[in-house]
Design a protein around this motif. Structure first.
Motif, PDB file in Angstrom:
ATOM      1  N   ASN A 174       1.027  -1.456  -0.364  1.00 29.87           N
ATOM      2  CA  ASN A 174       0.210   0.077   0.006  1.00 29.87           C
ATOM      3  C   ASN A 174       0.915   0.922  -0.099  1.00 29.87           C
ATOM      4  N   GLN A 175       2.172   1.109   1.006  1.00 30.18           N
ATOM      5  CA  GLN A 175       3.050   2.426   0.807  1.00 30.18           C
ATOM      6  C   GLN A 175       3.758   3.027  -0.631  1.00 30.18           C
ATOM      7  N   HIS A 176       3.710   1.321  -0.967  1.00 29.76           N
ATOM      8  CA  HIS A 176       4.794   2.200  -2.529  1.00 29.76           C
ATOM      9  C   HIS A 176       3.360   1.834  -3.713  1.00 29.76           C
ATOM     10  N   GLY A 177       2.253   2.033  -3.433  1.00 33.28           N
ATOM     11  CA  GLY A 177       1.355   1.904  -4.103  1.00 33.28           C
ATOM     12  C   GLY A 177       0.811   0.884  -5.279  1.00 33.28           C
ATOM     13  N   VAL A 178       1.700  -0.034  -4.243  1.00 33.87           N
ATOM     14  CA  VAL A 178       1.607  -1.210  -5.924  1.00 33.87           C
ATOM     15  C   VAL A 178      -0.589  -1.530  -5.772  1.00 33.87           C
ATOM     16  N   ILE A 179      -1.027  -1.631  -4.464  1.00 36.80           N
ATOM     17  CA  ILE A 179      -2.086  -1.747  -4.345  1.00 36.80           C
ATOM     18  C   ILE A 179      -3.414  -0.821  -5.279  1.00 36.80           C
ATOM     19  N   SER A 180      -3.107   0.263  -4.603  1.00 28.96           N
ATOM     20  CA  SER A 180      -3.950   0.989  -6.028  1.00 28.96           C
ATOM     21  C   SER A 180      -3.163   1.353  -7.471  1.00 28.96           C
ATOM     22  N   LYS A 181      -1.979   0.724  -8.157  1.00 25.96           N
ATOM     23  CA  LYS A 181      -1.677   0.375  -9.301  1.00 25.96           C
ATOM     24  C   LYS A 181      -2.703  -0.401 -10.019  1.00 25.96           C
ATOM     25  N   TYR A 182      -2.694  -1.568  -9.529  1.00 31.11           N
ATOM     26  CA  TYR A 182      -3.064  -2.755  -9.772  1.00 31.11           C
ATOM     27  C   TYR A 182      -4.863  -2.684  -9.454  1.00 31.11           C
ATOM     28  N   ALA A 183      -4.783  -2.048  -8.492  1.00 30.63           N
ATOM     29  CA  ALA A 183      -6.351  -2.152  -9.108  1.00 30.63           C
ATOM     30  C   ALA A 183      -7.427  -0.836  -9.384  1.00 30.63           C
ATOM     31  N   GLY A 184      -6.662  -0.084  -9.853  1.00 32.31           N
ATOM     32  CA  GLY A 184      -6.412   0.692 -11.370  1.00 32.31           C
ATOM     33  C   GLY A 184      -6.682   0.449 -12.450  1.00 32.31           C
ATOM     34  N   MET A 185      -5.727  -0.521 -13.126  1.00 31.26           N
ATOM     35  CA  MET A 185      -5.844  -1.487 -13.327  1.00 31.26           C
ATOM     36  C   MET A 185      -6.936  -2.220 -14.223  1.00 31.26           C
ATOM     37  N   ALA A 186      -7.207  -3.216 -13.083  1.00 29.17           N
ATOM     38  CA  ALA A 186      -8.635  -3.899 -13.055  1.00 29.17           C
ATOM     39  C   ALA A 186      -9.737  -3.423 -12.800  1.00 29.17           C
ATOM     40  N   LYS A 187      -9.768  -2.184 -12.076  1.00 29.08           N
ATOM     41  CA  LYS A 187     -11.129  -0.939 -12.329  1.00 29.08           C
ATOM     42  C   LYS A 187     -10.989  -1.042 -14.099  1.00 29.08           C
ATOM     43  N   ARG A 188     -10.035  -0.553 -14.627  1.00 28.35           N
ATOM     44  CA  ARG A 188      -9.616  -0.175 -16.370  1.00 28.35           C
ATOM     45  C   ARG A 188     -11.099  -0.918 -16.418  1.00 28.35           C
ATOM     46  N   GLU A 189      -9.608  -2.685 -16.799  1.00 31.86           N
ATOM     47  CA  GLU A 189     -10.397  -3.583 -17.880  1.00 31.86           C
ATOM     48  C   GLU A 189     -11.954  -3.927 -17.305  1.00 31.86           C
ATOM     49  N   ILE A 190     -12.487  -3.554 -16.346  1.00 31.32           N
ATOM     50  CA  ILE A 190     -13.586  -4.008 -16.248  1.00 31.32           C
ATOM     51  C   ILE A 190     -14.243  -2.751 -16.927  1.00 31.32           C
ATOM     52  N   ASN A 191     -14.452  -1.380 -16.579  1.00 27.82           N
ATOM     53  CA  ASN A 191     -15.316  -0.512 -17.535  1.00 27.82           C
ATOM     54  C   ASN A 191     -14.856  -0.779 -19.176  1.00 27.82           C
ATOM     55  N   LYS A 192     -13.704  -1.365 -19.633  1.00 30.48           N
ATOM     56  CA  LYS A 192     -13.723  -1.599 -20.808  1.00 30.48           C
ATOM     57  C   LYS A 192     -15.043  -3.081 -21.219  1.00 30.48           C
ATOM     58  N   LEU A 193     -14.686  -4.046 -20.473  1.00 33.65           N
ATOM     59  CA  LEU A 193     -15.599  -5.057 -20.525  1.00 33.65           C
ATOM     60  C   LEU A 193     -17.122  -4.836 -20.905  1.00 33.65           C
ATOM     61  N   LEU A 194     -17.338  -4.010 -19.312  1.00 31.41           N
ATOM     62  CA  LEU A 194     -18.801  -2.773 -19.657  1.00 31.41           C
ATOM     63  C   LEU A 194     -19.111  -2.410 -20.316  1.00 31.41           C
ATOM     64  N   LYS A 195     -18.118  -1.787 -20.908  1.00 26.86           N
ATOM     65  CA  LYS A 195     -19.155  -0.848 -22.465  1.00 26.86           C
ATOM     66  C   LYS A 195     -18.956  -1.122 -23.869  1.00 26.86           C
ATOM     67  N   GLN A 196     -18.286  -2.355 -23.804  1.00 26.51           N
ATOM     68  CA  GLN A 196     -18.227  -3.637 -24.815  1.00 26.51           C
ATOM     69  C   GLN A 196     -19.565  -4.490 -24.674  1.00 26.51           C
ATOM     70  N   LYS A 197     -19.830  -4.932 -23.503  1.00 28.13           N
ATOM     71  CA  LYS A 197     -21.174  -5.429 -23.044  1.00 28.13           C
ATOM     72  C   LYS A 197     -22.665  -4.506 -23.879  1.00 28.13           C
ATOM     73  N   GLU A 198     -22.453  -2.893 -22.921  1.00 28.21           N
ATOM     74  CA  GLU A 198     -23.716  -2.123 -23.649  1.00 28.21           C
ATOM     75  C   GLU A 198     -23.568  -1.916 -25.236  1.00 28.21           C
ATOM     76  N   LYS A 199     -22.208  -1.876 -25.813  1.00 29.01           N
ATOM     77  CA  LYS A 199     -22.176  -1.824 -27.354  1.00 29.01           C
ATOM     78  C   LYS A 199     -23.009  -2.884 -27.640  1.00 29.01           C
ATOM     79  N   LYS A 200     -22.499  -4.497 -27.917  1.00 29.71           N
ATOM     80  CA  LYS A 200     -22.857  -5.580 -28.083  1.00 29.71           C
ATOM     81  C   LYS A 200     -25.136  -5.259 -27.604  1.00 29.71           C
ATOM     82  N   ASN A 201     -24.993  -4.698 -26.299  1.00 30.90           N
ATOM     83  CA  ASN A 201     -26.673  -5.120 -25.842  1.00 30.90           C
ATOM     84  C   ASN A 201     -27.418  -3.972 -27.690  1.00 30.90           C
ATOM     85  N   GLU A 202     -26.436  -2.860 -27.841  1.00 31.30           N
ATOM     86  CA  GLU A 202     -27.780  -1.926 -28.506  1.00 31.30           C
ATOM     87  C   GLU A 202     -27.371  -2.118 -29.932  1.00 31.30           C
TER      88      GLU A 202
END
Length: 202
Positions: A174-202
């Motif tokens: 946590n002190q060296h920002g490792v958790i926030s880094k990978y949490a941010g990467m996971a959040k971005r990937e989840i957002n990408k998947l959600l956007k792709q799913k929304e595009k498919k539904n449209e």
């Protein structure tokens, strides 16, 4: 609202001061441990993992019974409680700098906040039991079944080793920002998947 916040802040400051007074004899050891856990030097994570691995290898080799392990643990805690306040000032020095005193105050404040969070989660669990008993029992039973299954699949000592190692490495990560880094990467990937799913539904 402001009055309630001031009252809460005063109570927090009072509890922190009480904890500081109770842990005063352990101050030097806590500060040294804090430096290790936050990886003030680059070799601290390796030393931390080596020490943890050595302890668990000794437990595995000796294979003590539950009663023996419990007795030895309590005995070590009693010895530490007696010896540390006496020996720590001689080893580390009794005079703390203003920076060390401030850090000790922050650590005690964080411990008090953590204690409050745990109590808050405990109260929320009981309020969930009263308000939504079906959801409470479903979530508790499913969580316990999952933990029981994990305990059946993985050796108890190895699972404990993994949990303890993660908890010891967590402050440094946590002190060296490792958790926030990978949490941010996971959040971005989840957002990408959600956007792709929304595009498919449209």
């Amino acid at each position: 609202m402001a009055e309630g916040d001031n009252k809460s802040a005063n109570v927090l400051a009072q509890e922190t001061a009480q904890l500081e007074e109770q842990l005063q004899g352990w101050g030097e050891v806590i500060l040294a441990g804090d430096q290790v856990l936050r990886w003030k030097k680059p070799w601290f994570p390796g030393a931390l993992m080596a020490a943890t691995t050595l302890v668990f290898m000794m437990i595995y080799y000796l294979d003590p019974s539950v009663l023996t392990g419990l007795s030895c643990t309590v005995m070590l805690l009693c010895l530490s409680d007696y010896l540390v306040p006496t020996l720590a000032p001689r080893i580390f020095g009794s005079n703390k700098s203003s920076e060390q005193q401030q850090r000790f105050h922050e650590i005690c404040g964080n411990l008090v906040k953590t204690q409050r969070r745990i109590l808050g989660w405990w109260k929320r669990l009981f309020s969930l039991k009263e308000e939504k008993p079906k959801m409470y029992f479903a979530s508790v039973i499913s969580s316990l079944v999952t933990v029981a299954w994990m305990g059946q699949q993985v050796h108890n000592l190895f699972l404990t080793y993994l949990i303890v190692s993660f908890l010891l490495l967590l402050p440094g990560l946590n002190q060296h920002g490792v958790i926030s880094k990978y949490a941010g990467m996971a959040k971005r990937e989840i957002n990408k998947l959600l956007k792709q799913k929304e595009k498919k539904n449209e």
